[in-house]
Scaffold this motif. Sequence first.
Motif, PDB file in Angstrom:
ATOM      1  N   UNK A  78      -1.654   8.762  -9.927  1.00  0.00           N
ATOM      2  CA  UNK A  78      -2.613   7.950 -10.674  1.00  0.00           C
ATOM      3  C   UNK A  78      -2.249   6.472 -10.529  1.00  0.00           C
ATOM      4  N   UNK A  79      -3.253   5.619 -10.662  1.00  0.00           N
ATOM      5  CA  UNK A  79      -3.054   4.173 -10.564  1.00  0.00           C
ATOM      6  C   UNK A  79      -3.242   3.567 -11.948  1.00  0.00           C
ATOM      7  N   UNK A  80      -2.214   2.969 -12.529  1.00  0.00           N
ATOM      8  CA  UNK A  80      -2.382   2.310 -13.829  1.00  0.00           C
ATOM      9  C   UNK A  80      -3.369   1.153 -13.704  1.00  0.00           C
ATOM     10  N   UNK A  81      -4.366   1.150 -14.576  1.00  0.00           N
ATOM     11  CA  UNK A  81      -5.451   0.173 -14.481  1.00  0.00           C
ATOM     12  C   UNK A  81      -5.806  -0.315 -15.873  1.00  0.00           C
ATOM     13  N   UNK A  82      -6.718  -1.269 -15.910  1.00  0.00           N
ATOM     14  CA  UNK A  82      -7.137  -1.848 -17.176  1.00  0.00           C
ATOM     15  C   UNK A  82      -8.587  -2.282 -17.052  1.00  0.00           C
ATOM     16  N   UNK A  83      -9.337  -2.178 -18.141  1.00  0.00           N
ATOM     17  CA  UNK A  83     -10.739  -2.617 -18.180  1.00  0.00           C
ATOM     18  C   UNK A  83     -10.850  -3.725 -19.226  1.00  0.00           C
ATOM     19  N   UNK A  84     -11.392  -4.879 -18.778  1.00  0.00           N
ATOM     20  CA  UNK A  84     -11.624  -6.000 -19.676  1.00  0.00           C
ATOM     21  C   UNK A  84     -13.120  -6.222 -19.819  1.00  0.00           C
ATOM     22  N   UNK A  98      -6.284   2.334 -18.838  1.00  0.00           N
ATOM     23  CA  UNK A  98      -6.721   3.573 -18.199  1.00  0.00           C
ATOM     24  C   UNK A  98      -5.847   3.849 -16.975  1.00  0.00           C
ATOM     25  N   UNK A  99      -6.011   5.018 -16.416  1.00  0.00           N
ATOM     26  CA  UNK A  99      -5.446   5.356 -15.117  1.00  0.00           C
ATOM     27  C   UNK A  99      -6.558   5.975 -14.279  1.00  0.00           C
ATOM     28  N   UNK A 100      -6.617   5.591 -13.020  1.00  0.00           N
ATOM     29  CA  UNK A 100      -7.607   6.149 -12.098  1.00  0.00           C
ATOM     30  C   UNK A 100      -6.884   6.960 -11.032  1.00  0.00           C
ATOM     31  N   UNK A 101      -7.635   7.767 -10.311  1.00  0.00           N
ATOM     32  CA  UNK A 101      -7.035   8.617  -9.290  1.00  0.00           C
ATOM     33  C   UNK A 101      -6.716   7.798  -8.043  1.00  0.00           C
ATOM     34  N   UNK A 102      -5.452   7.868  -7.606  1.00  0.00           N
ATOM     35  CA  UNK A 102      -5.017   7.073  -6.460  1.00  0.00           C
ATOM     36  C   UNK A 102      -5.798   7.427  -5.201  1.00  0.00           C
TER      37      UNK A 102
END
Length: 262
Positions: A78-84, A98-102
Amino acid sequence: MLLRRSSETLRLSIIHLRPFSHAAAISPKEGAPLDPLAPLEYLEGFPRPDPKHAETIMAVPRLSSGKIISAKERKAGRVPSIVFEQEKGEEGGNKRLISVQAKQVRKLIDHLGQSFFLSRLFELEVRSEFGGAGDLIEKVRVLPRKLHLHSATDAPMNVTFLRAPSSALLKVDVPLVFRGEDASPGLRKGSYLNVIKRTVKYLCPADIVPPYIDVDLSELDVGQKLLMRDLKFHPRLQLLQSPDQPVCKIAGSAAQEQRKSK
């Protein structure tokens, strides 16, 4: 006392869930308003997103951040991510970890290219678990704003997304696509294309973010150049860089430069 605490909790909840505003996306100091008469839709003759690349990015919530948590997420694929909600979301913009699929993000980057991935809107679906069976937490259109790749493997390390409702004005580094090389008088004489800029920053209404800007080289001769003011783009977009900045130039070959110097 209990009533005061309840009121404070409600106030903080309202602040956290405030709607997207134009002021959150762009400061009024950054230029004149967009042309209010131009239609807010893709126009004939201008690039529009290819529907074959339309895809919903799947995500799950991430409860906390930090190097150890991020390392565990990447190890799990998973890729650690963020939504602003806004351009400078770290200053307070309805943030969601959030985390998205790598594998999904890597596929999109490979298919589109990094610059084109960062100028493309996607649907983002946040669920309690991957696979579509989990509870839906949020479904929103987003623009990938920042992308951090591993320096050796190009594996996605972090992605920052901006919420992109129709009301949003977004700063986008739009990639340039150069066309007309075969017809360029200068290039046909043996000169070469000196590319100075590969992306140009525009302020874009979210509904008409261009996937790229066409750069026509077909009439350029030796020594001629194109400036940012020469580019053709949707009238509702606003250039956020100097219009006099060069984009590309037809430069003479080494032999031509030697002949000029004699």
